[in-house]
Write an enzyme that holds these catalytic residues in place. Sequence first.
Site, PDB file in Angstrom:
ATOM      1  CD  GLU A 193     -21.362  14.714 -25.189  1.00 23.72           C
ATOM      2  OE1 GLU A 193     -22.421  14.005 -24.683  1.00 23.72           O
ATOM      3  OE2 GLU A 193     -20.615  14.146 -26.174  1.00 23.72           O
ATOM      4  CE  LYS A 233     -20.656  10.918 -27.836  1.00 29.21           C
ATOM      5  NZ  LYS A 233     -21.094  11.794 -26.940  1.00 29.21           N
ATOM      6  CG  ASP A 265      -3.766   8.608 -32.500  1.00 30.88           C
ATOM      7  OD1 ASP A 265      -4.891   9.092 -32.571  1.00 30.88           O
ATOM      8  OD2 ASP A 265      -3.010   8.049 -33.448  1.00 30.88           O
ATOM      9  CG  HIS A 321     -27.071  16.428 -21.928  1.00 28.52           C
ATOM     10  ND1 HIS A 321     -25.915  16.374 -22.018  1.00 28.52           N
ATOM     11  CD2 HIS A 321     -27.412  17.008 -23.169  1.00 28.52           C
ATOM     12  CE1 HIS A 321     -25.608  16.640 -23.362  1.00 28.52           C
ATOM     13  NE2 HIS A 321     -26.626  17.177 -23.841  1.00 28.52           N
TER      14      HIS A 321
END
Length: 438
Positions: free
Chosen positions: A86, A280, A296, A393
């Site tokens: 991202e 998030k 993991d 972004h």
Amino acid sequence: MLEKEIIKGFSKLDKEQKVKKVAAYFPNPKEVEKELKSFWHAEIAKQKLFEEFSENTISNFFFPYGIAPNVIINGKNYMIPMVIEESSVVAAASNSAKFWSTRGGFHTQIINQTKIGQVHFTWAGDFEKLNAFFPVLKKHFFQGTDGITKNMRERGGGILDIELVDMRTEIDDYYQLKASFNTVDSMGANFINSCLEEFAEILKEKVSENIELNEYPIQVIMSILSNYTPDCLVEAWVECDIKDLEGVDPDISAEDFAWKFEKAVQVATVDTYRATTHNKGIFNGIDAVVLATGNDFRAVEACGHTYAARDGKYRSLTSIEIKEGRFKYVLRVPMALGTVGGLTKLHPLARFTMELLGDPHADDLMQIAAVAGLANNFGALRSLTTKGIQKGHMKMHLLNILNNFGATETEKQTAVEYFKTRKVSFSVVEDFINDIRQ
């Protein structure tokens, strides 16, 4: 694409045969084969190693491996590797690290490292009799797993406790053995599951031998660790005088920034929609470190999101305190990580990551990952409460958009220069590319 048939024995095919089977579903199978093989590692030994990490592998899937430098944690300077696709995540973490490097850096502490495993079973007998016998059972559990736990105990870990949990109000005749563990530097899944399966066998055997209990057999449903580890907790925070926030953005005062930032955190605490995106952003940083170390990330995510909803409503994993002229922003999150076992030493880049981080113990890695999460989250909130998230972004996303249009290196350089002072959007970039090509 062609209609897919049911394939029998796919796992028994060699890699070349698997590639051909998959490519046959495309109208251009030779090109598909070539594309899949283009991602194979040039070194045969490394390619074989990667293939053995999973099953039915036909190629490799590349993710960027980036570095966030200048991350000061408890006075020590780290370069933190981050694996993520991202745009702007590594940049956000790096910018936050630079900002806080002159304001005391990041602070961390381990709250606890306890992990949980359960044996789920049913039994139709008298609970009071089973409960009275449980101290005897507990001794057998510890004794019966002595061989399994020997090495772990020598490293300072092992089984911490085992309790009998009555769950009959939820499901008829349902009970749990709930065991707590310290697995030191390993994530511990295999160790915990081995202990639990042994507990299950001992439980069945000892109950069948007891004349007061054996009227009804133990029916073991499953024996498995839990990825919810609310007592395997790490805390990371930043703090400074509010006046030292001056310069966080040229268009806002330190006091106004602190006020807006506090409100943004409060919103994420009371509103589930905002909390989901807020958290998030935290996991953008945490997952990137977890992936880079061969741990993991699915388990870490599942645990963190469950913890965020522990009071019945999904909330922010961070909290903020502004008092007496001080700004303190805190992340408290559970995560079970390992620095031995699994892929941590087996994957070449995971091994490199560990070396770059100074061969951390599991508790050190928990703190590093938490800081990456807090750094990325702070960077995101900093943008949201000042100039907005899209400006930075989309600038980071510009190369992805250009690649969608097959831009050449010259076109990319021209576009980067052009959009230094302009807003980026897919359609605007498309128009720009079309214009310079004409």
